[in-house]
Design a protein around this motif. Structure first.
Motif, PDB file in Angstrom:
ATOM      1  N   ALA A  41       0.957  -1.142  -0.027  1.00 38.40           N
ATOM      2  CA  ALA A  41      -0.100   0.090   0.048  1.00 38.40           C
ATOM      3  C   ALA A  41       0.763   1.209   0.199  1.00 38.40           C
ATOM      4  N   ILE A  42       1.988   1.393   0.876  1.00 35.49           N
ATOM      5  CA  ILE A  42       2.978   2.368   0.806  1.00 35.49           C
ATOM      6  C   ILE A  42       3.621   2.408  -0.606  1.00 35.49           C
ATOM      7  N   GLU A  43       3.964   1.515  -1.093  1.00 38.74           N
ATOM      8  CA  GLU A  43       4.594   1.574  -2.561  1.00 38.74           C
ATOM      9  C   GLU A  43       3.605   2.167  -3.342  1.00 38.74           C
ATOM     10  N   GLN A  44       2.422   1.594  -3.635  1.00 40.83           N
ATOM     11  CA  GLN A  44       1.393   2.046  -4.482  1.00 40.83           C
ATOM     12  C   GLN A  44       0.993   3.417  -4.154  1.00 40.83           C
ATOM     13  N   ASP A  51      -6.637   8.880  -4.594  1.00 38.58           N
ATOM     14  CA  ASP A  51      -7.592  10.221  -4.183  1.00 38.58           C
ATOM     15  C   ASP A  51      -8.305   9.470  -3.067  1.00 38.58           C
ATOM     16  N   ILE A  52      -8.518   8.031  -3.179  1.00 40.99           N
ATOM     17  CA  ILE A  52      -9.412   7.535  -2.259  1.00 40.99           C
ATOM     18  C   ILE A  52      -8.526   6.161  -1.802  1.00 40.99           C
ATOM     19  N   VAL A  53      -8.543   5.788  -0.331  1.00 37.67           N
ATOM     20  CA  VAL A  53      -7.872   4.555   0.180  1.00 37.67           C
ATOM     21  C   VAL A  53      -8.946   3.809   0.865  1.00 37.67           C
ATOM     22  N   ILE A  54      -9.127   2.573   0.298  1.00 40.10           N
ATOM     23  CA  ILE A  54     -10.379   1.788   1.037  1.00 40.10           C
ATOM     24  C   ILE A  54      -9.516   0.599   1.783  1.00 40.10           C
ATOM     25  N   LEU A  55      -9.650   0.616   3.244  1.00 38.04           N
ATOM     26  CA  LEU A  55      -9.075  -0.454   3.727  1.00 38.04           C
ATOM     27  C   LEU A  55      -9.929  -1.725   4.198  1.00 38.04           C
ATOM     28  N   ASP A  56      -9.566  -2.912   3.540  1.00 35.52           N
ATOM     29  CA  ASP A  56     -10.247  -3.935   3.983  1.00 35.52           C
ATOM     30  C   ASP A  56     -10.496  -4.542   5.359  1.00 35.52           C
ATOM     31  N   HIS A  57     -11.203  -5.145   5.846  1.00 34.09           N
ATOM     32  CA  HIS A  57     -11.461  -5.621   7.198  1.00 34.09           C
ATOM     33  C   HIS A  57     -10.369  -6.252   7.691  1.00 34.09           C
ATOM     34  N   ASP A  58      -9.461  -6.980   6.769  1.00 33.69           N
ATOM     35  CA  ASP A  58      -8.630  -7.895   7.453  1.00 33.69           C
ATOM     36  C   ASP A  58      -7.272  -7.137   7.897  1.00 33.69           C
ATOM     37  N   LEU A  59      -6.976  -6.008   7.500  1.00 36.78           N
ATOM     38  CA  LEU A  59      -5.840  -5.211   8.169  1.00 36.78           C
ATOM     39  C   LEU A  59      -6.065  -4.997   9.430  1.00 36.78           C
ATOM     40  N   ALA A  63      -1.690  -1.665  11.567  1.00 38.83           N
ATOM     41  CA  ALA A  63      -1.246  -1.494   9.934  1.00 38.83           C
ATOM     42  C   ALA A  63      -2.359  -0.299   9.540  1.00 38.83           C
ATOM     43  N   THR A  64      -3.393  -0.354   9.987  1.00 36.57           N
ATOM     44  CA  THR A  64      -4.188   0.763   9.582  1.00 36.57           C
ATOM     45  C   THR A  64      -3.776   2.151   9.935  1.00 36.57           C
ATOM     46  N   ALA A  65      -3.627   2.158  11.314  1.00 35.93           N
ATOM     47  CA  ALA A  65      -2.805   3.314  11.797  1.00 35.93           C
ATOM     48  C   ALA A  65      -1.718   3.912  11.245  1.00 35.93           C
ATOM     49  N   LYS A  66      -0.951   2.844  10.938  1.00 27.46           N
ATOM     50  CA  LYS A  66       0.438   3.340  10.183  1.00 27.46           C
ATOM     51  C   LYS A  66       0.209   3.773   8.872  1.00 27.46           C
ATOM     52  N   LEU A  67      -0.568   3.213   8.132  1.00 34.40           N
ATOM     53  CA  LEU A  67      -0.776   3.820   6.706  1.00 34.40           C
ATOM     54  C   LEU A  67      -1.579   5.114   6.878  1.00 34.40           C
ATOM     55  N   GLU A  68      -2.635   5.199   7.772  1.00 34.95           N
ATOM     56  CA  GLU A  68      -3.325   6.708   7.822  1.00 34.95           C
ATOM     57  C   GLU A  68      -2.491   7.114   8.214  1.00 34.95           C
ATOM     58  N   ASN A  69      -1.613   7.391   9.205  1.00 36.07           N
ATOM     59  CA  ASN A  69      -0.566   8.285   9.636  1.00 36.07           C
ATOM     60  C   ASN A  69       0.369   8.677   8.806  1.00 36.07           C
ATOM     61  N   LEU A  70       1.057   7.602   8.074  1.00 33.56           N
ATOM     62  CA  LEU A  70       2.081   7.980   7.104  1.00 33.56           C
ATOM     63  C   LEU A  70       1.620   8.838   5.656  1.00 33.56           C
ATOM     64  N   LEU A  71       0.612   8.099   5.181  1.00 36.20           N
ATOM     65  CA  LEU A  71       0.066   8.691   4.041  1.00 36.20           C
ATOM     66  C   LEU A  71      -0.801   9.998   3.980  1.00 36.20           C
ATOM     67  N   SER A  72      -1.546  10.174   5.254  1.00 36.92           N
ATOM     68  CA  SER A  72      -2.240  11.487   5.517  1.00 36.92           C
ATOM     69  C   SER A  72      -1.252  12.586   5.728  1.00 36.92           C
ATOM     70  N   ARG A  73       0.003  12.361   6.105  1.00 37.17           N
ATOM     71  CA  ARG A  73       0.955  13.463   6.317  1.00 37.17           C
ATOM     72  C   ARG A  73       1.530  13.924   4.958  1.00 37.17           C
ATOM     73  N   GLN A  74       1.478  13.010   4.103  1.00 35.25           N
ATOM     74  CA  GLN A  74       1.914  13.214   2.614  1.00 35.25           C
ATOM     75  C   GLN A  74       0.822  13.873   1.635  1.00 35.25           C
ATOM     76  N   ASN A  75      -0.379  13.499   1.985  1.00 38.82           N
ATOM     77  CA  ASN A  75      -1.621  13.758   1.047  1.00 38.82           C
ATOM     78  C   ASN A  75      -2.681  13.878   2.162  1.00 38.82           C
TER      79      ASN A  75
END
Length: 125
Positions: A41-44, A51-59, A63-75
């Motif tokens: 997800a980070i690589e993509q 524009d939109i990130v949909i997180l599946d229930h199996d994350l 992992a969800t917190a890491k993605l939201e924190n990192l990617l939201s700071r960038q965009n």
């Protein structure tokens, strides 16, 4: 020319992600990108203009917190959505798209000071 909306679906079940991406592209005018796992997800995110990130229930929550924190700071304009068990990806994407377009509308009100009667409401999309 307007660019297509880019939607990433991230989770751990590759088959479910591929199915979700195919359904999104069949239903909407968008580019749907599956990402199997947090690192993918980070690589993509860095490869695409998401524009939109949909997180599946199996994350997992971490992992969800890491993605939201990192990617939201960038965009800061990224729209986040979460699939829970039994959710339809199309319905979740429709809600996310509504949020995406609502956030990008600018409304301007103009009043003619001389006449005080003429008002225009303009919505810029």
């Amino acid at each position: 020319m307007m660019n297509k909306i880019e939607i990433m679906v991230a989770g751990h079940n590759e088959q479910r992600l591929q199915t979700a991406a195919s359904r999104l592209e069949a239903h909407f005018t968008c580019i749907a990108i599956p990402a199997n796992g947090t690192e993918a997800a980070i690589e993509q995110f860095y490869r695409n203009d998401l524009d939109i990130v949909i997180l599946d229930h199996d994350l997992e929550a971490a992992a969800t917190a890491k993605l939201e924190n990192l990617l939201s700071r960038q965009n800061r304009d990224l729209v986040w959505a979460r699939l829970t068990t039994g959710d339809d990806v199309i319905a979740v994407a429709e809600q996310a798209l509504t949020q995406y377009y609502t956030a990008r509308q600018a409304s301007v009100s103009v009043q003619d000071d001389a006449l005080h009667a003429t008002r225009f409401n303009i919505t810029i999309e």
